[in-house]
Design a protein around this motif. Structure first.
Motif, short mmCIF file in Angstrom:
data_model
loop_
_atom_site.label_atom_id
_atom_site.label_comp_id
_atom_site.label_asym_id
_atom_site.label_seq_id
_atom_site.Cartn_x
_atom_site.Cartn_y
_atom_site.Cartn_z
N GLY A 201 -5.33 -55.49 -9.84
CA GLY A 201 -6.74 -55.75 -9.00
C GLY A 201 -7.76 -57.19 -8.41
N PRO A 202 -7.43 -58.06 -9.47
CA PRO A 202 -7.88 -59.56 -9.27
C PRO A 202 -7.15 -60.53 -7.86
N LEU A 203 -6.12 -60.47 -8.68
CA LEU A 203 -5.51 -61.14 -7.77
C LEU A 203 -4.86 -60.65 -6.40
N ALA A 204 -5.42 -59.34 -5.94
CA ALA A 204 -5.50 -59.33 -4.19
C ALA A 204 -7.16 -59.32 -3.91
N ASN A 205 -7.87 -59.31 -4.81
CA ASN A 205 -8.80 -59.97 -4.36
C ASN A 205 -8.88 -62.07 -4.08
N GLY A 206 -8.25 -62.15 -4.17
CA GLY A 206 -8.12 -63.35 -4.48
C GLY A 206 -8.82 -64.48 -5.48
N ALA A 207 -8.80 -63.68 -6.49
CA ALA A 207 -10.21 -63.92 -7.79
C ALA A 207 -9.57 -64.75 -8.28
N THR A 208 -10.10 -65.93 -9.64
CA THR A 208 -10.04 -66.31 -10.25
C THR A 208 -9.97 -65.74 -11.87
N THR A 209 -9.02 -65.45 -12.69
CA THR A 209 -8.29 -64.48 -13.04
C THR A 209 -8.33 -65.28 -14.66
N LEU A 210 -8.87 -65.02 -15.94
CA LEU A 210 -8.91 -65.08 -17.39
C LEU A 210 -7.80 -64.33 -18.23
N MET A 211 -6.94 -65.01 -18.27
CA MET A 211 -5.75 -64.71 -19.40
C MET A 211 -6.35 -65.18 -20.65
N PHE A 212 -6.42 -64.96 -22.19
CA PHE A 212 -6.35 -65.06 -23.46
C PHE A 212 -4.91 -64.60 -24.10
N GLU A 213 -4.79 -65.74 -24.51
CA GLU A 213 -3.66 -66.14 -25.78
C GLU A 213 -4.31 -65.26 -27.30
N GLY A 214 -5.47 -65.37 -27.66
CA GLY A 214 -5.55 -65.37 -29.45
C GLY A 214 -6.42 -64.31 -29.53
N ALA A 215 -6.86 -64.22 -30.51
CA ALA A 215 -7.92 -63.20 -31.02
C ALA A 215 -9.25 -63.74 -31.48
N PRO A 216 -10.37 -62.45 -30.33
CA PRO A 216 -11.69 -63.02 -31.23
C PRO A 216 -12.51 -63.16 -32.17
N THR A 217 -11.00 -63.42 -33.82
CA THR A 217 -11.39 -63.99 -34.23
C THR A 217 -10.72 -65.28 -35.23
N TYR A 218 -10.45 -66.12 -34.01
CA TYR A 218 -9.48 -67.00 -34.28
C TYR A 218 -10.21 -68.74 -33.11
N PRO A 219 -10.46 -69.43 -33.74
CA PRO A 219 -10.67 -69.85 -35.22
C PRO A 219 -11.88 -69.47 -36.31
N ASP A 220 -13.36 -68.73 -35.43
CA ASP A 220 -13.93 -68.19 -35.78
C ASP A 220 -14.34 -66.68 -34.90
N TRP A 221 -15.59 -66.13 -35.43
CA TRP A 221 -15.80 -64.93 -35.02
C TRP A 221 -16.93 -65.40 -32.85
N GLY A 222 -16.54 -66.92 -32.94
CA GLY A 222 -17.57 -67.28 -32.01
C GLY A 222 -16.99 -67.54 -30.84
N ARG A 223 -15.36 -67.75 -30.88
CA ARG A 223 -14.15 -67.91 -29.55
C ARG A 223 -14.43 -67.04 -28.30
N PHE A 224 -14.79 -65.40 -28.58
CA PHE A 224 -15.30 -65.12 -27.35
C PHE A 224 -16.07 -65.43 -26.74
N TRP A 225 -16.87 -66.21 -26.79
CA TRP A 225 -18.25 -67.22 -26.12
C TRP A 225 -18.39 -68.26 -26.76
N GLU A 226 -17.86 -68.66 -27.45
CA GLU A 226 -16.90 -70.15 -26.58
C GLU A 226 -16.34 -70.54 -25.87
N ILE A 227 -15.20 -68.95 -25.38
CA ILE A 227 -14.62 -69.20 -24.13
C ILE A 227 -15.64 -68.75 -22.97
N ILE A 228 -16.73 -68.23 -23.03
CA ILE A 228 -16.95 -67.79 -21.55
C ILE A 228 -18.28 -69.18 -21.91
N GLN A 229 -18.86 -69.75 -21.97
CA GLN A 229 -19.32 -70.94 -22.24
C GLN A 229 -18.31 -72.44 -21.48
N LYS A 230 -17.16 -72.38 -21.77
CA LYS A 230 -16.02 -73.40 -21.89
C LYS A 230 -15.84 -73.08 -20.30
#
Ligand code: 7RM
Length: 635
Positions: A305-334
């Motif tokens: 779906g994203p690529l058919a729209n020419g979007a930028t799609t983020l792929m995350f390899e890791g876990a929401p708990t690593y290195p701590d429970w803030g990882r998702f939010w850190e990625i959103i900011q970054k």
């Protein structure tokens, strides 16, 4: 007005009306305007649910990767297509542009060809969330091979069953994977599986963790040297609209997993269309779906779906708990993520943790928040809305299934007013129906019923691999001329749908139909409760009584459990009525979950009724160890 990008509620209703009055004209217009076809279709739609047979855009010729990659090169060649965020926050993120994706997919496709893979062959992909996973999926599509991605959390036995069912002759895997603090030796799981798969002659191995692993001579090959030598040009195989694109296994309540078959043109049209509308993606946005590509959510809304729209799609390899429970939010900011799509189970887990993990980060880039996979309870909805969206981002509660290929019922953000726990309105082209006990459609509002879809949509699965009869039996036999979803739903006074859970989760207590979701919602409102699951068990007088499994938050653990039981029943009485009070409440540390985060109520039900020796296969659970604890402390 654009059929492809709906921006107001008014417009939604107009587009919706058009889509159901003349579905063929509606989809034809979308197909014409937004895709690259090598040959036009002869018929937009042919269908017969009594067989069932469904054909969209018959006669058309295309390649989905030309639509997802090649046609963006002129205008978006240097735009990031895949933004890869590694498990280790100190490892650099990778920005793979459309130009680079084009080359890498073509090289991979040429390697597959060189290994003897031909159009129509099945290719098993067993990879972690690294760029090669998306690239290998696209490489298969490039040459017309049918990919069968198996989630890399599945065991050797589960992998072998899936490989054999669709007779894959080649497996793509890696030397291992990273997840949080752990490294997982994927290749030895594949080695185990392959002792039971006589037809697999070829294994391609991606190097990810640079470990020294066993390579079986003649069978196993490192991918890198093959890619180095391959040409970066590979002419796309020109496919028929109804040629299979992929198989994806989904587990049923009984029997072996079902290989759902999705075909090319309809799947492309619907995933592209629904991605655009569900996420209101605009050109420079960064979109992130946290699912694994091993699930349908990843196929449709990380890759196609994203690529058919020419979007930028983020792929995350890791876990929401690593290195701590803030990882998702850190990625959103970054990465200044604009659209974020995750599962209620993840939200509940994150909501249990200290808010400091959220408040440390700047989440102001967010515009749309999505959920998928199970009903989202009211408390989790508000937590997501208040703390992540800061009450400024619409939450789209998207209901759909592996079988439906794309989002079916969901708000359109900034157009559809949201309502907690409601998936709200059907997408254009989707015609839901609620059925009563006698198999008749209920036309009124403010009713519960079994959720069916009465007209075909482009991305519906066409069959179960190797077993068309089972496809008919499972989905088309219960309600004549309807696709039966297996879910129950409530339709409110304005026509909004609330998914109440699998129909087999409906429990009839003293003649009252009780969905598990609303009761669980009520329980979860208790400040000491983290999560809960309800099942029924036979009762002399009421027919069925309710058994609740409840996970407590830390503050709950220290409290008197009998008092907590009373308070929980008090909340249920307030929210639903005394009829829904629980007869038994067992506190537990965990609930048995599938690898995609769905609670396995089947197991809880068996334990509640005391059928402990007959739990069925629990080896594919995410956390089989909790089953023992639950049995030990059974009430
Ligand atoms: C996409 C996916 C499908 C089943 C489906 C439902 C449940 C999914 C929601 C939901 C309530 C939702 N595919 N489900 N989304 N229930 N609200 N928004 O999950 O094949 O793995 O599962 O999941 O029961 O039938 S799936």
């Amino acid at each position: 007005m654009s059929n492809f990008h709906i921006k107001h509620l008014e417009e939604y209703y107009q587009v919706y009306r058009k889509s159901v009055t003349n579905p063929e004209a509606f989809w034809e217009e979308i197909a014409e305007e937004h895709f690259l076809w090598r040959k036009r279709w002869n018929n937009v739609l042919k269908w017969d649910f009594s067989k069932p047979e469904v054909k969209w855009f018959e006669g058309a010729k295309l390649n989905i990767t030309e639509n997802c990659i090649d046609r963006h090169l002129l205008t978006r060649g240097e735009k990031t297509a895949i933004l890869f965020e590694p498990n280790d926050p100190n490892e650099k993120a990778q920005h793979i542009t459309y130009n680079e994706l084009y080359k890498r997919v073509n090289k991979f496709a040429n390697v597959l060809k060189q290994q003897g893979v031909k159009k129509g062959d099945r290719v098993c992909i067993y990879l972690p969330m690294i760029p090669e996973l998306a690239i290998s999926v696209l490489a298969c599509a490039r040459i017309g091979a049918i990919h069968s991605v198996v989630f890399a959390g599945f065991s050797a036995t589960a992998l072998a069953t899936r490989i054999n069912d669709s007779d894959c002759r080649i497996v793509i895997t890696s030397d291992g994977s990273y997840r949080g603090k752990k490294t997982i030796d994927l290749k030895s799981i594949v080695d185990d599986a392959l002792t039971e798969t006589p037809n697999v002659k070829n294994v391609l191995v991606v190097k990810r963790i640079k470990s020294d692993i066993h390579m079986k001579t003649g069978r196993d090959k490192w991918l890198a040297p093959l890619l180095d030598e391959a040409s970066d040009i590979c002419e796309p195989e020109i496919m028929d609209a109804e040629d299979p694109l992929f198989i994806l296994y989904t587990s049923g309540s009984t029997g072996k997993p079902k290989g759902m078959v999705h075909t090319t043109a309809g799947y492309m049209v619907y995933t592209a269309f629904s991605f655009k509308n569900a996420f209101q993606y605009t050109e420079n946005d960064v979109y992130w779906c946290t699912a694994d590509i091993g699930w349908i959510t990843g196929h449709s809304y990380i890759v196609y779906g994203p690529l058919a729209n020419g979007a930028t799609t983020l792929m995350f390899e890791g876990a929401p708990t690593y290195p701590d429970w803030g990882r998702f939010w850190e990625i959103i900011q970054k990465h200044k993520v604009n659209q974020f799509y995750t599962a209620p189970t993840a939200i509940r887990a994150l909501a249990k943790e200290n808010l400091d993990f959220v408040e440390k980060y700047d989440l102001s880039s967010l515009k749309v928040l999505g959920t998928v996979g199970e009903p989202i309870n009211e408390e989790a909805w508000h937590w997501y809305n208040d703390n992540i969206g800061k009450k400024k981002c619409p939450i789209i509660d998207t209901w759909w299934q592996t079988e439906t290929g794309g989002i079916m019922i969901s708000p359109i953000p900034y157009a559809t007013p949201t309502k907690p726990t409601y998936a709200t309105l059907p997408f254009p082209g989707i015609q839901p129906a609620l059925m009563d006990e006698n198999g008749n459609e209920i036309k009124e509002n403010q009713v519960n019923g079994k959720l069916c879809i009465k007209f075909p949509w482009p991305s519906m699965a066409r069959t179960i691999w190797g077993n068309h009869q089972r496809y008919y039996d499972t989905y088309f036999s219960a309600f004549k001329n309807n696709y039966f979803t297996g879910d129950g739903a409530f339709r409110d006074e304005v026509g909004y749908y609330r998914i109440t859970g699998r129909v087999d989760d409906v429990i009839i207590v003293s003649g009252h139909n009780l969905g598990t979701a609303p009761i669980e919602d009520a329980i979860n409102e208790h400040p000491a409760v983290a999560e809960s699951a309800i099942v029924g068990f036979p009762h002399d007088i009421k027919g069925n009584a309710l058994y609740g499994y409840v996970i407590l938050k830390e503050i709950g653990e220290s409290r008197n459990h009998d008092n907590l039981r009373k308070e929980i029943n008090q909340i249920i009485t307030e929210h639903i009525g005394p009829i829904a009070k629980l007869d038994k409440i067992q506190f537990t540390k965990g609930l048995p979950k599938t690898r995609s985060g769905k609670i396995m109520r089947r197991i809880l039900r068996k334990i509640a009724v005391g059928e402990m020796d007959n739990l069925g296969d629990i080896s594919t659970l995410l956390n089989p160890e909790v089953v023992e604890e639950i049995i030990l402390k059974r009430l």
